[in-house]
Design a protein around this motif. Sequence first.
Motif, PDB file in Angstrom:
ATOM      1  N   ALA A 138       0.830  -1.211   0.000  1.00 32.95           N
ATOM      2  CA  ALA A 138       0.000   0.000   0.000  1.00 32.95           C
ATOM      3  C   ALA A 138       0.861   1.257   0.000  1.00 32.95           C
ATOM      4  CB  ALA A 138      -0.936   0.007   1.214  1.00 32.95           C
ATOM      5  N   GLY A 139       1.985   1.218   0.692  1.00 38.74           N
ATOM      6  CA  GLY A 139       2.887   2.367   0.710  1.00 38.74           C
ATOM      7  C   GLY A 139       3.467   2.641  -0.663  1.00 38.74           C
ATOM      8  N   ALA A 140       3.920   1.585  -1.330  1.00 38.58           N
ATOM      9  CA  ALA A 140       4.455   1.755  -2.684  1.00 38.58           C
ATOM     10  C   ALA A 140       3.354   2.198  -3.645  1.00 38.58           C
ATOM     11  CB  ALA A 140       5.079   0.445  -3.161  1.00 38.58           C
ATOM     12  N   PHE A 141       2.172   1.619  -3.504  1.00 36.58           N
ATOM     13  CA  PHE A 141       1.028   1.978  -4.347  1.00 36.58           C
ATOM     14  C   PHE A 141       0.656   3.447  -4.136  1.00 36.58           C
ATOM     15  CE2 PHE A 141      -3.550   2.436  -4.984  1.00 36.58           C
ATOM     16  CZ  PHE A 141      -3.725   1.888  -6.244  1.00 36.58           C
ATOM     17  N   THR A 142       0.614   3.869  -2.878  1.00 41.47           N
ATOM     18  CA  THR A 142       0.261   5.252  -2.555  1.00 41.47           C
ATOM     19  C   THR A 142       1.254   6.223  -3.184  1.00 41.47           C
ATOM     20  OG1 THR A 142      -0.824   4.623  -0.499  1.00 41.47           O
ATOM     21  CG2 THR A 142      -0.045   6.889  -0.653  1.00 41.47           C
ATOM     22  N   TYR A 143       2.529   5.932  -3.043  1.00 43.11           N
ATOM     23  CA  TYR A 143       3.556   6.782  -3.645  1.00 43.11           C
ATOM     24  C   TYR A 143       3.361   6.870  -5.155  1.00 43.11           C
ATOM     25  CZ  TYR A 143       8.087   8.395  -5.286  1.00 43.11           C
ATOM     26  OH  TYR A 143       9.082   9.080  -5.933  1.00 43.11           O
ATOM     27  N   ASN A 144       3.132   5.726  -5.792  1.00 43.98           N
ATOM     28  CA  ASN A 144       2.934   5.664  -7.239  1.00 43.98           C
ATOM     29  C   ASN A 144       1.718   6.477  -7.665  1.00 43.98           C
ATOM     30  OD1 ASN A 144       1.615   4.538  -9.692  1.00 43.98           O
ATOM     31  ND2 ASN A 144       3.447   3.260  -9.755  1.00 43.98           N
ATOM     32  N   ARG A 145       0.608   6.323  -6.987  1.00 45.28           N
ATOM     33  CA  ARG A 145      -0.627   7.040  -7.353  1.00 45.28           C
ATOM     34  C   ARG A 145      -0.501   8.533  -7.073  1.00 45.28           C
ATOM     35  NH1 ARG A 145      -2.332   5.590 -11.277  1.00 45.28           N
ATOM     36  NH2 ARG A 145      -0.271   4.757 -11.295  1.00 45.28           N
ATOM     37  N   LEU A 146       0.203   8.912  -6.005  1.00 41.65           N
ATOM     38  CA  LEU A 146       0.388  10.338  -5.731  1.00 41.65           C
ATOM     39  C   LEU A 146       1.269  10.991  -6.785  1.00 41.65           C
ATOM     40  CD1 LEU A 146       0.749  10.412  -1.839  1.00 41.65           C
ATOM     41  CD2 LEU A 146      -1.173  11.227  -3.210  1.00 41.65           C
ATOM     42  N   LYS A 147       2.304  10.281  -7.240  1.00 40.16           N
ATOM     43  CA  LYS A 147       3.142  10.809  -8.323  1.00 40.16           C
ATOM     44  C   LYS A 147       2.294  10.972  -9.597  1.00 40.16           C
ATOM     45  CE  LYS A 147       7.102  11.270  -8.418  1.00 40.16           C
ATOM     46  NZ  LYS A 147       7.918  12.461  -8.285  1.00 40.16           N
ATOM     47  N   ALA A 148       1.431  10.002  -9.871  1.00 45.31           N
ATOM     48  CA  ALA A 148       0.554  10.099 -11.039  1.00 45.31           C
ATOM     49  C   ALA A 148      -0.421  11.272 -10.883  1.00 45.31           C
ATOM     50  CB  ALA A 148      -0.221   8.794 -11.236  1.00 45.31           C
ATOM     51  N   ALA A 149      -0.925  11.469  -9.670  1.00 48.68           N
ATOM     52  CA  ALA A 149      -1.852  12.578  -9.429  1.00 48.68           C
ATOM     53  C   ALA A 149      -1.169  13.925  -9.652  1.00 48.68           C
ATOM     54  CB  ALA A 149      -2.415  12.498  -8.007  1.00 48.68           C
ATOM     55  N   VAL A 150       0.073  14.051  -9.222  1.00 49.37           N
ATOM     56  CA  VAL A 150       0.823  15.294  -9.441  1.00 49.37           C
ATOM     57  C   VAL A 150       1.015  15.525 -10.934  1.00 49.37           C
ATOM     58  CG1 VAL A 150       3.082  16.380  -9.141  1.00 49.37           C
ATOM     59  CG2 VAL A 150       1.946  15.337  -7.194  1.00 49.37           C
TER      60      VAL A 150
END
Length: 186
Positions: free
Chosen positions: A100-112
């Motif tokens: 979930a931590g890796a997923f969250t980082y990935n999705r936040l980078k995509a959101a930015v």
Amino acid sequence: MPSLVRARRAVAAVFLSAALLASTAACGGDSSQSMSASAQASPTTSAGFERQRLAKTRFVANAGLAAGATYQWIVKPYRAGTFKKGADGRTFALVKAGLAGAFTYNRLKAAVNNAKGDPLLSKAVAPLTAGIESLKGLGTKLRKGEVSEADVGSFESVINNVKDAGRSAGAPVVDKVPSASELNGG
């Protein structure tokens, strides 16, 4: 026996199709690929408006998935004491939290990256990039069981800041809990 094999193959085909569809929808597939070459060569004002609208929508989807994963598999188990030594299901919870931590980082980078398509959203999210970058190594730390209150708090803080930035730019973010398979495919 042959009908059983066909039934299994049919079920597998349906499952794989659904998984492919879900992962494409969750990642916010690039609709610009479906545009014709002439539309890409000479964008009109309505195409520019359309890209901005899609940018906000993608931002909301990616940030919502990040928020849902953080709450469901990091914050909630931590508060329940599942990450403490000797707790039932600790190992499995830590593995899910790491994913979930890796997923969250990935999705936040995509959101930015999505936010860059909308001027107001881009300005609101720009100050948060350092906070998002600070999450980069926390997925591994969670997986190893080296998590502290400060680590969980940093995830929660970044998510709340992204939600606030989205709300201020007219793109309210709602938590959307991703499936376990989405976490693994990230």
